[in-house]
Design a protein around this motif. Structure first.
Motif, PDB file in Angstrom:
ATOM      1  N   UNK A   1       0.854  -1.185   0.000  1.00 52.65           N
ATOM      2  CA  UNK A   1       0.000   0.000   0.000  1.00 52.65           C
ATOM      3  C   UNK A   1       0.890   1.234   0.000  1.00 52.65           C
ATOM      4  N   UNK A   2       0.656   2.116  -0.970  1.00 50.07           N
ATOM      5  CA  UNK A   2       1.456   3.324  -1.167  1.00 50.07           C
ATOM      6  C   UNK A   2       0.577   4.540  -0.913  1.00 50.07           C
ATOM      7  N   UNK A   3       0.985   5.402   0.008  1.00 48.25           N
ATOM      8  CA  UNK A   3       0.264   6.653   0.233  1.00 48.25           C
ATOM      9  C   UNK A   3       0.656   7.659  -0.844  1.00 48.25           C
ATOM     10  N   UNK A   4      -0.344   8.296  -1.439  1.00 51.23           N
ATOM     11  CA  UNK A   4      -0.115   9.175  -2.583  1.00 51.23           C
ATOM     12  C   UNK A   4      -0.590  10.586  -2.259  1.00 51.23           C
ATOM     13  N   UNK A   5       0.235  11.556  -2.616  1.00 51.00           N
ATOM     14  CA  UNK A   5      -0.172  12.957  -2.544  1.00 51.00           C
ATOM     15  C   UNK A   5      -0.687  13.357  -3.919  1.00 51.00           C
ATOM     16  N   UNK A   6      -1.968  13.661  -4.051  1.00 42.06           N
ATOM     17  CA  UNK A   6      -2.503  13.991  -5.376  1.00 42.06           C
ATOM     18  C   UNK A   6      -1.777  15.199  -5.970  1.00 42.06           C
ATOM     19  N   UNK A   7      -1.630  15.246  -7.288  1.00 37.67           N
ATOM     20  CA  UNK A   7      -0.990  16.410  -7.908  1.00 37.67           C
ATOM     21  C   UNK A   7      -1.824  17.663  -7.698  1.00 37.67           C
ATOM     22  N   UNK A   8      -1.161  18.780  -7.737  1.00 38.50           N
ATOM     23  CA  UNK A   8      -1.869  20.045  -7.579  1.00 38.50           C
ATOM     24  C   UNK A   8      -2.852  20.244  -8.732  1.00 38.50           C
ATOM     25  N   UNK A   9      -3.871  21.036  -8.465  1.00 41.05           N
ATOM     26  CA  UNK A   9      -4.838  21.341  -9.506  1.00 41.05           C
ATOM     27  C   UNK A   9      -4.128  21.960 -10.703  1.00 41.05           C
ATOM     28  N   UNK A  10      -4.598  21.615 -11.855  1.00 41.66           N
ATOM     29  CA  UNK A  10      -3.989  22.098 -13.084  1.00 41.66           C
ATOM     30  C   UNK A  10      -4.140  23.609 -13.199  1.00 41.66           C
ATOM     31  N   UNK A  11      -3.013  24.292 -13.345  1.00 38.57           N
ATOM     32  CA  UNK A  11      -3.028  25.741 -13.537  1.00 38.57           C
ATOM     33  C   UNK A  11      -2.543  26.053 -14.946  1.00 38.57           C
ATOM     34  N   UNK A  12      -3.358  26.716 -15.698  1.00 40.45           N
ATOM     35  CA  UNK A  12      -2.987  27.069 -17.058  1.00 40.45           C
ATOM     36  C   UNK A  12      -2.109  28.315 -17.016  1.00 40.45           C
ATOM     37  N   UNK A  13      -0.885  28.223 -17.516  1.00 37.66           N
ATOM     38  CA  UNK A  13       0.015  29.378 -17.457  1.00 37.66           C
ATOM     39  C   UNK A  13      -0.472  30.518 -18.341  1.00 37.66           C
ATOM     40  N   UNK A  14      -0.153  31.725 -17.922  1.00 36.36           N
ATOM     41  CA  UNK A  14      -0.512  32.895 -18.711  1.00 36.36           C
ATOM     42  C   UNK A  14       0.548  33.145 -19.774  1.00 36.36           C
ATOM     43  N   UNK A  15       0.101  33.471 -20.971  1.00 32.23           N
ATOM     44  CA  UNK A  15       1.028  33.809 -22.042  1.00 32.23           C
ATOM     45  C   UNK A  15       1.635  35.171 -21.742  1.00 32.23           C
ATOM     46  N   UNK A  16       2.956  35.327 -21.847  1.00 29.66           N
ATOM     47  CA  UNK A  16       3.596  36.615 -21.546  1.00 29.66           C
ATOM     48  C   UNK A  16       2.977  37.765 -22.335  1.00 29.66           C
ATOM     49  N   UNK A  17       2.808  38.880 -21.672  1.00 29.12           N
ATOM     50  CA  UNK A  17       2.175  40.040 -22.309  1.00 29.12           C
ATOM     51  C   UNK A  17       2.925  40.484 -23.554  1.00 29.12           C
ATOM     52  N   UNK A  18       4.249  40.314 -23.540  1.00 28.28           N
ATOM     53  CA  UNK A  18       5.047  40.758 -24.684  1.00 28.28           C
ATOM     54  C   UNK A  18       4.701  39.987 -25.951  1.00 28.28           C
ATOM     55  N   UNK A  19       4.143  38.766 -25.815  1.00 27.44           N
ATOM     56  CA  UNK A  19       3.779  37.977 -26.978  1.00 27.44           C
ATOM     57  C   UNK A  19       2.332  38.183 -27.391  1.00 27.44           C
ATOM     58  N   UNK A  20       1.572  38.899 -26.560  1.00 25.49           N
ATOM     59  CA  UNK A  20       0.169  39.165 -26.864  1.00 25.49           C
ATOM     60  C   UNK A  20      -0.057  40.604 -27.335  1.00 25.49           C
ATOM     61  N   UNK A  21       0.964  41.431 -27.232  1.00 24.55           N
ATOM     62  CA  UNK A  21       0.832  42.826 -27.624  1.00 24.55           C
ATOM     63  C   UNK A  21       0.414  42.923 -29.089  1.00 24.55           C
ATOM     64  N   UNK A  22      -0.501  43.822 -29.378  1.00 23.97           N
ATOM     65  CA  UNK A  22      -1.009  43.949 -30.749  1.00 23.97           C
ATOM     66  C   UNK A  22       0.072  44.396 -31.725  1.00 23.97           C
ATOM     67  N   UNK A  23       1.162  44.957 -31.214  1.00 25.84           N
ATOM     68  CA  UNK A  23       2.255  45.411 -32.072  1.00 25.84           C
ATOM     69  C   UNK A  23       3.411  44.412 -32.123  1.00 25.84           C
ATOM     70  N   UNK A  24       3.193  43.193 -31.592  1.00 25.06           N
ATOM     71  CA  UNK A  24       4.265  42.208 -31.608  1.00 25.06           C
ATOM     72  C   UNK A  24       4.644  41.880 -33.047  1.00 25.06           C
TER      73      UNK A  24
END
Length: 577
Positions: free
Chosen positions: A312-335
């Motif tokens: 029997x193995x005690x397991x720590x569940x993985x953390x809730x999935x967090x979707x990373x934010x895309x860097x603002x520099x790559x979302x700028x309309x002038x990129x």
């Protein structure tokens, strides 16, 4: 499930996670002993208060999984298949060669009912999660559906010689593994009609398991895990980290977050179902794992191996999935954006790097087709002057890239006997350094370093992706596809990108390989963006003043490939000087 094969094979670990996450201690938290022969099956009661084990010593033992106390022993016959009913009031066990199913009261150990009428050795049993229905599978390929309250045989149908049975969360579908036919069959429980026949990545099928979430179905066999949407039959992902190993059993935690597999070398592998990445390996014993089971809360995993013990193995569940934010520099309309939509010509691309005569690049209707002839030495090796002719990299160096933040997109329309995707990383400093030591191929089920493809490189994501969207941010890679976040990882050996391109590698070396690609786009704040220029491949591109206006579109429409015709000798000579 009865283990059919006892073999020791050399394990080839294809792809490993760069950032391992320890969920479980290296040793089990509790070991239960008492059986005198191999334990074949293991099952938790729905409330998690009883752990049942079924052994070739012809006993079923019921344990308190918290204390390890043996609650009672049921003397029965040798068989296979063990599962609790949805309310925990019935424990079903397969009667093996007696061709019966025994129904037990787990609180007292009393025999409640014997189901007769089976036509062969009973190998697997599965309870419906929504009603008093039991499915049984026999070794001659029959599936029977029983009413466990009345003992009535509701329906029966023929299936391939099977191993593994599992109901979907709503009870409407039943999956069976057909190890001899190398397939997974999905059946309509109410009619017995065949809904889908699914073909796995690996050979053989030894176990199947539905997730508690909707219609997600996992199957394991030789060397691979396959995950489908059983309602549609679409493959969600395939994971072949364990080529060379037999995966005999699979289970999924109740919350659908962790998938566990038991292998022939005594290892248990844990996977994050949401990210599709490898979490950890546990070493149970030196021989094959017969069965594994999560408790209802997903915090304990029970395993049985070849040594008559329960771990029997005690397991720590993985953390809730967090979707990373895309860097603002790559979302700028002038990129700044560089776009390749494959509608014009190849004049502005500087050269075709590493292409041999066996590879052909063609443009047709705004798409790029890459074809290679059969050639069985399929890996790049700079030390023998790039002699492996089926490996091709479409490399552009039309302007200097020195990016700490970059976004690269590619649409892979189709592949046939090929892996297709992009490279993003560092260009090699020398012919005698592995050519792609800091680059990654994203596409066709994998993230990987092609120069080190058969060894530890980047994580295997297993997604059947066609639209690849990679964010690079100061050493961190984030992979999206069609707006869906897939996985992230960090490569410690790279903090800037100066090498990006399109690539295709053959999957099997004996057949022609073909990839159809479309819509290649690169964007980033440090990509040059001034002055419309038409770069000639002979021009010196090292100067920092070489710049390109906002979006340089390379259309490829006239199939002009003159600038891609450098010979191998020219490439070698240019690099050496």
């Amino acid at each position: 499930m009865i283990v059919k094969l006892f073999m020791n094979l050399i394990c080839i670990s294809i792809l490993a996670l760069l950032l391992p996450l320890t969920l479980v201690a290296d040793t089990p938290d509790l070991v239960l002993s008492g059986h005198t022969d191999h334990i074949i099956n293991i099952a938790y009661s729905p409330d998690g208060e009883i752990l049942a084990t079924y052994s070739l010593d012809a006993t079923i033992r019921l344990w308190n999984p918290d204390s390890g106390q043996l609650l009672r022993t049921i003397n029965t016959i040798r068989g296979s298949g063990l599962e609790f009913s949805r309310d925990g009031t019935i424990l079903a066990s397969g009667g093996g060669n007696e061709k019966v199913i025994n129904l037990w009261n787990p609180e007292t150990g009393a025999l409640l009912k014997v189901l007769n009428g089976n036509q062969a050795f009973i190998g697997d049993v599965a309870f419906s999660p929504v009603e008093d229905i039991l499915a049984t599978g026999s070794r001659d390929g029959h599936i029977d559906i029983w009413n466990t309250k009345t003992g009535e045989l509701i329906r029966t149908w023929e299936a391939a010689n099977l191993d593994g049975l599992s109901f979907s969360a709503d009870g409407s579908l039943l999956a069976s593994g057909a190890y001899k036919d190398l397939s997974v069959n999905v059946w309509n429980t109410n009619t017995g009609a065949l809904v889908h026949t699914l073909k796995p990545t690996g050979h053989d099928v030894f176990d199947v398991e539905f997730s508690s979430e909707e219609f997600t179905l996992a199957a394991v066999g030789w060397g691979a895990i396959d995950i489908w949407d059983a309602n549609t039959g679409i493959n969600i992902r395939s994971i072949d980290k364990d080529l060379g190993r037999f995966l005999f059993c699979v289970d999924i935690s109740q919350d659908g977050r962790i998938l566990a597999t038991g292998k022939d070398n005594g290892e248990i592998s844990l996977w994050d179902m949401k990210k599709g990445i490898h979490l950890q390996d546990l070493k149970d014993n030196e021989m094959e794992i017969h069965d594994i089971a999560f408790d209802p809360d997903g915090r304990t995993l029970a395993s049985i191996g070849f040594d008559n013990l329960v771990r029997l193995w005690n397991i720590t569940p993985p953390e809730d999935l967090e979707i990373p934010e895309i860097p603002e520099a790559l979302l700028d309309e002038n990129v700044n954006i560089w776009v390749e939509d494959f509608d014009d010509n190849l004049n502005s691309w500087t050269r075709l790097e590493h292409q041999r005569d066996r590879a052909t690049w063609e443009i047709n209707d705004g798409q790029l087709g890459v074809t290679t002839l059969p050639f069985c030495r399929s890996r790049l090796n700079i030390r023998n002057e790039l002699a492996q002719e089926t490996n091709t990299t479409l490399e552009f160096t039309a302007f200097p890239i020195n990016a700490e933040q970059l976004r690269v997109k590619l649409k892979v329309n189709s592949t046939d006997n090929a892996f297709a995707g992009i490279y993003i990383g560092k260009e090699p400093e020398s012919l005698f350094v592995r050519q792609f030591q800091h680059t990654y191929l994203f596409g066709n089920h994998k993230i990987g370093n092609p120069d080190n493809f058969a060894y530890n490189a980047a994580p295997s994501i297993g997604y059947n992706i066609s639209e690849i969207d990679v964010i690079f941010d100061h050493g961190d890679f984030y992979l999206f596809s069609e707006g869906q976040y897939i996985v992230d990882f960090k490569e410690s050996g790279i903090d800037k990108i100066n090498y990006v391109g399109i690539a295709m590698f053959v999957d099997g070396c004996r057949d022609n390989a073909l990839a159809i690609l479309d819509d290649f786009e690169i964007s980033g704040p440090t990509i040059p963006n001034k002055g419309p220029v038409k770069i000639n491949p002979d021009e010196n591109l090292d100067g920092e003043n070489i710049v390109i206006r906002d979006a340089w579109v390379e259309n490829f429409n006239d199939s002009e490939l003159k600038s891609w015709k450098q010979s191998r000798d020219e490439i070698i000579e240019n690099r050496s000087t």
